[in-house]
Structure formats: C-alpha cells, structure tokens
Write an enzyme that holds these catalytic residues in place. Structure first.
Site, PDB file in Angstrom:
ATOM      1  N   CYS A 148     -14.553  27.451  77.421  1.00 32.67           N
ATOM      2  CA  CYS A 148     -14.705  26.403  78.430  1.00 32.67           C
ATOM      3  C   CYS A 148     -15.855  25.507  77.975  1.00 32.67           C
ATOM      4  O   CYS A 148     -16.975  25.995  77.780  1.00 32.67           O
ATOM      5  CB  CYS A 148     -15.011  27.036  79.784  1.00 32.67           C
ATOM      6  SG  CYS A 148     -15.489  25.889  81.087  1.00 32.67           S
TER       7      CYS A 148
ATOM      8  N   CYS B  63     -12.330  19.303  76.761  1.00 34.44           N
ATOM      9  CA  CYS B  63     -12.025  20.301  77.795  1.00 34.44           C
ATOM     10  C   CYS B  63     -10.865  21.135  77.266  1.00 34.44           C
ATOM     11  O   CYS B  63      -9.887  20.580  76.747  1.00 34.44           O
ATOM     12  CB  CYS B  63     -11.634  19.622  79.113  1.00 34.44           C
ATOM     13  SG  CYS B  63     -11.039  20.774  80.385  1.00 34.44           S
TER      14      CYS B  63
END
Length: 259
Positions: A74, A183
């Site tokens: 992440c 992302c």
C-alpha cells in the site's frame, strides 16, 4: 524451518493483490498470506496517526501467522508508516512507493504525471522523492473516488471512466511521457487508462520492482523457500470477499477467511 514460513502482505483493501500477483509469479514456491483491510479503505484520507495504528495492527496479525517478511503493499501505508514499522518490529519490511525515479530519469519531455491518493501525495517521503528531481515537472493528481469504486467491484463502469478522463487529460495536455501509478489499486485500471492516454505515454507501477526486492531480501537473509511442491496462498479480508474472489478467480489455491 523459517524458509517455509509465509511472506505476509497487507493493503487497505484488494489493491495490493496487484503486488501479490507479481510476487507470486516471480516466487511461486513461496507461501503467502494476504491481508485486505477493506473495512478501513481507503487509507488515503486518514491521518498519519491512524495509518500507523492500522499498519501496526495489520503487522501484528501477520506476525501471529509466522510471516518471515512483510510487504507493505500500500503506497499510503508505506509513505506514512514504514519508518515506524521498521523501528518497532524485528522483521524485514518491503515497502511500495511511487516509481518517480525511473520516470524522471527516462522522461524525454521532462514532464511526468502521478496519479495517487491524498495520503501518498501529502507524505514526507513522497516530497523527499520529488525534491530529488527538480529538473522534471511532476504533475500530481489525487485519484478521488477511484479506490472506493475498485473496492466495490465497479471497475467497468462509466463513472470510473469519467473520473479517469478528468484526472488524466490535463496531464496529457501538459505533455507527460510517463504516468506513474502511485496506488496499488490502480494497476487494475490500466486497460481503461490506455483508452484515454496516447500510446507513447508509458505507464509505470511498482509491482515488478517490489517482487524483485522481495527475492533479493529473502536471498540476503537466507530464507528463500526452495522446496518443491505446491505453495499455499491464503487471503484474509474483513469485508465482503466477493470482489477479492473475482479478482483472484484464476487462483486455485486461494482460501478465504475473515479476520
């Protein structure tokens, strides 16, 4: 034997499976445990303190499963919490952050775009990375709404195309020749992105680099799993597993459990 212990990965949701796929492709003998904290997605609009707290919680879950290394799959968690994680826990951590460096070094137009969450773009680590390339114009864009749509399984919708067009067209007008996806959810949008941007613009995500770094760390620590036979891929989610199952539909060894 520690060598057969699993690699742990966590993300704010299903996006980090794009990283898991690269890791599993490069290291098929390795057992893995993936943690999707979808209930708390997205991390991108949470405070740094909240992100650190969630990242610690996820780490402790994976440590209790005897993971030998943890991939923070992440961008937001990496850029906001990996320093604290490394200081607190005695286990190798591998982070994921926007691949600004290769884009900046190879750009011919001296203009690159980055699509990321607010949490990543506002982080200290991201600003340090940008500061290393003053010669390149870096056009930043927060991907408002994209993670939520992906988490809800709404990838093939007009709404997601509308958002992508709104975010990407100004970058194209600024003559970017590289688009950095900041992302881990966004690689699932690459087919859509390619319909919007010209062919000459190269798209970069971090999956392959993270997989290679994982292999390097495992070799360095002498904990690479070289045993033959089937490996086990275990996925945990604290939300509806439906979207996760759809994304991983071709995996035959996936187990689903709530945590």
């Amino acid at each position: 034997m520690k060598n057969i212990n699993p690699i742990g990965l966590f993300d704010s949701g299903i996006g980090g499976t794009s990283i898991w796929k690269e890791v599993h492709a490069l290291l098929p003998n390795e057992n893995t445990i993936y943690l999707a904290d979808s209930k708390n997605a997205p991390y991108g609009f949470k405070s740094k303190e909240e992100i650190i707290e969630l990242s610690c919680k996820n780490t402790e879950f994976l440590l209790n499963k005897n993971c030998k290394v943890i991939i923070v799959a992440c961008n937001t968690a990496t850029t906001n919490a990996i320093k604290e994680l490394r200081a607190k826990y005695d286990i190798p951590f591998i982070g994921i952050e926007p691949a600004i460096k290769p884009a900046a070094l190879h750009s011919k137009t001296q203009s690159i775009g980055i699509l990321a969450t607010k949490g990543t773009l506002s982080s200290e680590l991201f600003h340090k990375s940008v500061a290393k390339h003053p010669e390149v114009e870096i056009i930043e864009q927060i991907g408002y709404g994209l993670v939520q749509l992906i988490e809800n399984g709404q990838i093939d919708t007009p709404e997601i195309m509308e958002l992508l067009e709104r975010y990407l067209k100004p970058m194209v007008e600024k003559n970017i020749d590289y688009l950095v996806l900041g992302c881990s959810h966004y690689p699932y949008l690459i087919p859509k992105i390619k319909k919007i941007i010209p062919n000459h613009i190269k798209i970069i995500d971090s999956g392959e680099a993270v997989a290679k770094q994982t292999r390097r760390i495992l070799k360095e620590k002498e904990i690479l799993n070289e045993s033959e036979g089937n490996s086990t891929q275990l996925f945990y989610t604290n939300s509806d597993a439906g979207v996760l199952k759809t994304i991983l539909a071709k995996q035959e060894t996936v187990l689903y459990e709530d945590f």
